[in-house]
Design an enzyme around this catalytic site. Structure first.
Site, PDB file in Angstrom:
ATOM      1  N   THR A 353     -35.012 -66.764 -31.327  1.00  0.00           N
ATOM      2  CA  THR A 353     -34.574 -66.745 -29.932  1.00  0.00           C
ATOM      3  C   THR A 353     -33.721 -67.975 -29.656  1.00  0.00           C
ATOM      4  O   THR A 353     -33.709 -68.928 -30.431  1.00  0.00           O
ATOM      5  CB  THR A 353     -35.766 -66.761 -28.959  1.00  0.00           C
ATOM      6  OG1 THR A 353     -36.310 -68.093 -28.889  1.00  0.00           O
ATOM      7  CG2 THR A 353     -36.843 -65.791 -29.358  1.00  0.00           C
ATOM      8  N   ASP A 354     -33.033 -67.950 -28.547  1.00  0.00           N
ATOM      9  CA  ASP A 354     -32.418 -69.167 -28.050  1.00  0.00           C
ATOM     10  C   ASP A 354     -33.437 -69.842 -27.124  1.00  0.00           C
ATOM     11  O   ASP A 354     -34.561 -69.381 -26.953  1.00  0.00           O
ATOM     12  CB  ASP A 354     -31.103 -68.863 -27.335  1.00  0.00           C
ATOM     13  CG  ASP A 354     -30.129 -70.027 -27.377  1.00  0.00           C
ATOM     14  OD1 ASP A 354     -30.570 -71.184 -27.511  1.00  0.00           O
ATOM     15  OD2 ASP A 354     -28.908 -69.797 -27.246  1.00  0.00           O
ATOM     16  N   TRP A 355     -33.022 -70.923 -26.519  1.00  0.00           N
ATOM     17  CA  TRP A 355     -33.867 -71.842 -25.767  1.00  0.00           C
ATOM     18  C   TRP A 355     -34.651 -71.140 -24.654  1.00  0.00           C
ATOM     19  O   TRP A 355     -34.079 -70.654 -23.690  1.00  0.00           O
ATOM     20  CB  TRP A 355     -32.973 -72.918 -25.174  1.00  0.00           C
ATOM     21  CG  TRP A 355     -33.656 -74.130 -24.648  1.00  0.00           C
ATOM     22  CD1 TRP A 355     -34.052 -74.339 -23.357  1.00  0.00           C
ATOM     23  CD2 TRP A 355     -33.978 -75.332 -25.361  1.00  0.00           C
ATOM     24  NE1 TRP A 355     -34.615 -75.579 -23.231  1.00  0.00           N
ATOM     25  CE2 TRP A 355     -34.579 -76.221 -24.445  1.00  0.00           C
ATOM     26  CE3 TRP A 355     -33.829 -75.734 -26.684  1.00  0.00           C
ATOM     27  CZ2 TRP A 355     -35.016 -77.488 -24.810  1.00  0.00           C
ATOM     28  CZ3 TRP A 355     -34.262 -76.994 -27.047  1.00  0.00           C
ATOM     29  CH2 TRP A 355     -34.848 -77.859 -26.114  1.00  0.00           C
TER      30      TRP A 355
END
Length: 829
Positions: A353-355
């Site tokens: 995932t991203d942040w």
């Protein structure tokens, strides 16, 4: 001195003994994975025979990869080694979930601030011992020795506290060089590299990145950005290679191969991460992490190729689009993360995932009622690792979901197995610790010289009336350099440099030349001066600028943007700010020659001042070598060769890419508005704006475009050749771009699409024959909404320079020449 290593062989040996003690379990798990792999290869999980074709090996030459047809089936299971299967057989559920968890450095450092690369072991130990966290990320530019100390301590504790002695994999945002290490080579951002049309610079960027960071414990580089730069408002445009799928594919593949296959960093290996799968770069409102409306067919034709090319080159990991596609958050989309990514595209690596993007499903996108439900949706969709990145609640929720039967442990094995396989492939079990005996590589002058060379080829000359440029040093006694980017190092480098949003001007290396400092060096016999055009309170100082301009022989106006990235760069207007427009007009009013240099991560609209600017340079974000490169182009020491990797907009409310379809050309309404349409003169830009355009101090003539045949059939090929001649007295570089137009298709075709490019040096008067081998499946097909290649009978138009030729493809069902429909390249149903 070399960092002392812990008793690593003993640790590995102990783990090995433990593995042998559970041999029966290991064999059982291995058989499960092997059976899945065999079924995948024997059945519908197999990639089709038609795969992405390798790009030509010649430097600077690139041709269109083929998008593979879709495969409709269940996602293939992970194929893991016996070593990983043995580990999984011993691991508890909690240990497996820990491998799927990634935390940021602020939860394990001493201050909770990202730039603090100092480990607090008291914070780290419980995260390893109790939560079994398998990955950490982040930091900022600190000396290499500090990174080594931090990484060694981190890995030592992880190996000690992990029951099975599993090493940490550390992720870092080295976006254009090892940008989070002090003193390294900072290359132009990707958009500038796209302007070079030379994949060698993408490779050099990757090489410098790993040479200056692999020894420091940086195992996982969160690059390259493979998104397509089609939306000029998007604040991450400069991270892309531009708006063309072929350029993004070729540049991205060159970067990935060098990151992952470099042998100079042995015994270490590094993983690349393709970002951001998929459709992230075309948000409807232009703002970051928002909704993109992209049809399935367009997603396949334009957004998939760069990712597919990188995956076919061995890309080990991808990062997921933080936004939505057609209203569906990608982090919760099984259709995208499993059906497309795994089944159609055959990706077998790690999807991270991203942040905080699982939590965003609850807080922002409102598709999950709570974090536990969001966690289920993400894992069920196909997420392997959660960049949580502050909390361990992910670990608790995944465990509860397994205990409740909503997620199976086999599903957890799939993701944990992929993460462990990545660690095995990178050799982390054998070589987990950083080293200090090669730190002389950091700051290598040879690498920094490459940043200058890349910057030289990345600057685009958009206008040069009456040969205003170059400004010969012999003719310049006084030169005024003014504008927000005139004496700024930060502006040249943009975001993701030293820190996420860049740093304060005073914190940049003093050795980096600003445009003003570089011009002083280029014009040693002239008085080169700069001055502010506003005071500290923002009040205008234009009268003083105007007076100085009148005294100068020429004025260099360095305009544009301050550093930004992601949402902090959102804008609602691309027009150059009013204070800068007034500055340019004040300088133009002096009557002296002006050189407009546009600096920034996206194209500032300069229509209001372009007409009275005799020369315009697009500098983009050329990195730490950019000041020198721009100064050398202005002085004439360097001949510009960059070409626009995007379409430069002229109006804030109308943005169109070069590969739009013909319907977007119906400006005169001639098809239904006869007698009512406006037949008056249309707007004509005062500068070059089209993708692939760029001026040089040399002149090039294209002639004698020839085709080996006027008809292709079946799998036959046609060889196209064109003569390119440098008609000037100056050596120069020319990127030869070959475009094809499919004249008629069942799905509306782009007015033209780049299919091959090659950049070469030309001596004065030199003529070269440039060639392009047209292959039907590779160059004449397009995908439908399911990703299946469509190859239709009909006519195609080939364009290179000002040369045009037409040819026909006649497939197995084509009519005889006398009965052939002359309308185009597609048959009506």
């Amino acid at each position: 001195m070399t960092t002392s290593r812990p008793a690593q062989p003993a640790l590995i040996s102990a783990a090995g003994a433990s593995v042998l003690s559970t041999a029966a379990q290991a064999r059982r798990v291995a058989r499960t994975f092997a059976l899945g792999a065999a079924l995948c290869l024997a059945g519908s999980c197999q990639r089709p025979a038609v795969t992405t074709l390798a790009s030509p090996s010649a430097p600077g030459a690139a041709s269109t990869p083929t998008t593979s047809p879709a495969v409709s089936s269940a996602a293939p299971p992970a194929v893991v080694s016996e070593r990983v299967a043995a580990l999984l057989a011993q691991m508890t559920l909690e240990e497996k979930i820990g491998q799927m968890t990634q935390l940021t450095n602020t939860v394990i450092n001493t201050t909770g601030v990202q730039r603090d690369v100092t480990l607090d072991s008291a914070k780290l130990v419980p995260l390893i011992r109790d939560y079994h966290v398998g990955s950490f990320l982040n930091g900022e530019a600190v000396p290499a020795t500090q990174w080594v100390k931090y990484s060694a301590a981190l890995q030592r504790i992880a190996l000690r506290e992990s029951r099975l002695h599993i090493p940490i994999i550390y992720g870092i945002d080295h976006m254009h060089g090892a940008s989070y290490v002090a003193g390294t080579a900072i290359f132009p951002h990707n958009l500038n590299l796209g302007a070079t049309f030379n994949p060698e610079f993408a490779r050099q960027t990757a090489r410098a990145t790993v040479l200056e960071s692999a020894d420091l414990g940086h195992h996982w580089i969160f690059a390259p950005v493979l998104d397509l730069g089609v939306n000029a408002y998007w604040p991450r445009l400069y991270e892309t290679y531009g708006e063309d799928p072929l350029v993004a594919s070729v540049m991205g593949t060159a970067f990935v191969r060098e990151i992952q296959e470099n042998k100079e960093i042995a015994p270490y290996k590094v993983a690349a991460c393709g970002k951001h799968f998929i459709g992230y770069s075309d948000p409807r409102n232009g703002w970051d992490r928002t909704n993109a409306m992209i049809s399935d067919q367009r997603l396949q034709e334009f957004f998939r190729p760069s990712f597919q090319a990188a995956m076919d080159a061995g890309l080990k990991t991808i990062m997921i689009n933080s936004g939505e596609v057609n209203g569906e958050p990608v982090h919760a989309s099984r259709r995208i993360l499993t059906d497309l990514l795994r089944t159609q595209m055959g990706f077998k690596g790690v999807a991270v995932t991203d942040w905080e993007d699982i939590i965003r499903l609850v807080r922002i996108q409102k598709t999950a009622a709570n974090e536990k439900e969001a966690t289920f949706m993400a894992i069920d969709a196909g997420v392997d690792m959660a960049m949580t990145p502050y909390t361990t609640t992910f670990c608790r929720y995944v465990k509860e979901l397994v205990q409740e039967g909503r997620l199976s442990e086999e599903r957890i094995n799939l993701s944990a197995g992929r993460v462990l396989q990545l660690k095995v492939d990178l050799g982390l079990f054998e070589n987990p610790m950083p080293r200090t005996d090669r730190l002389s590589r950091v700051g290598d002058p040879a690498l920094k010289q490459q940043t200058v060379e890349a910057a030289r080829e990345s600057v685009v000359l958009l206008k040069n009336e009456q040969n205003t440029l170059p400004l010969a040093p012999a003719n310049i006694r006084r030169l005024l350099v003014v504008g927000p980017s005139a004496d700024s190092r930060a502006n040249l480098a943009g975001g993701w440099t030293l820190a996420w949003q860049g740093r304060k001007e005073a914190e940049y290396p003093k050795e980096v030349l600003t445009i003003y400092a570089a011009l002083r060096r280029e014009y040693p016999g002239a008085q080169v001066e700069t001055m502010p055009y506003q005071d500290a309170a923002g009040r205008s100082l234009l009268p003083a600028v105007a007076a100085a301009a009148r005294k100068a022989d020429a004025v260099v106006l360095a305009i544009g943007e301050r550093p930004y990235t992601e949402g902090l760069g959102n804008t609602s207007d691309l027009t150059l700010p009013e204070d800068q427009l007034l500055l340019v007009r004040a300088a133009q009013a002096s009557g002296k020659p002006t050189v407009l240099v546009v600096i920034g991560g996206r194209p500032s609209i300069i229509r209001g001042v372009a007409a009275k600017s005799p020369s315009i340079l697009w500098g983009g974000l050329p990195g730490f070598g950019g000041g020198q490169a721009i100064a050398e182009i202005i002085s004439g020491k360097v001949n510009p060769s960059g070409k626009l990797p995007f379409t430069y907009p002229q109006f804030a409310g109308h943005i169109s890419n070069y590969h739009h379809d013909n319907n977007e050309n119906s400006l005169e309404l001639s098809d239904f508005g006869a007698g009512f349409e406006n037949r008056g003169p249309k707007y004509k830009s005062a500068m070059l704006t089209d993708f692939g355009e760029g001026l040089s101090y040399s002149t090039f003539r294209y002639s004698s475009l020839q085709l080996s045949d006027s008809v292709l059939s079946g799998s036959g090929t046609v060889r196209a050749t064109v003569q390119v001649t440098n008609t000037s007295r100056r050596a120069g570089k020319e990127a030869v771009l070959w475009f094809l137009t499919d004249e008629v298709g069942r799905i509306t075709r782009p007015v033209r699409l780049l299919k091959h490019f090659e950049k070469r040096d030309f001596k004065p008067g030199e003529s070269r024959e440039m060639a392009f081998e047209i292959q039907p499946r590779q160059h004449l097909t397009y995908p439908n909404a399911q990703g299946q290649a469509q190859l239709e009978d009909g006519y195609f138009t080939l364009r290179v320079g000002d040369q045009v030729r037409r040819f026909r493809y006649a497939g197995p069902t084509a009519a005889t020449p006398g009965a052939e429909r002359q309308g185009g390249s597609g048959s009506r149903p």
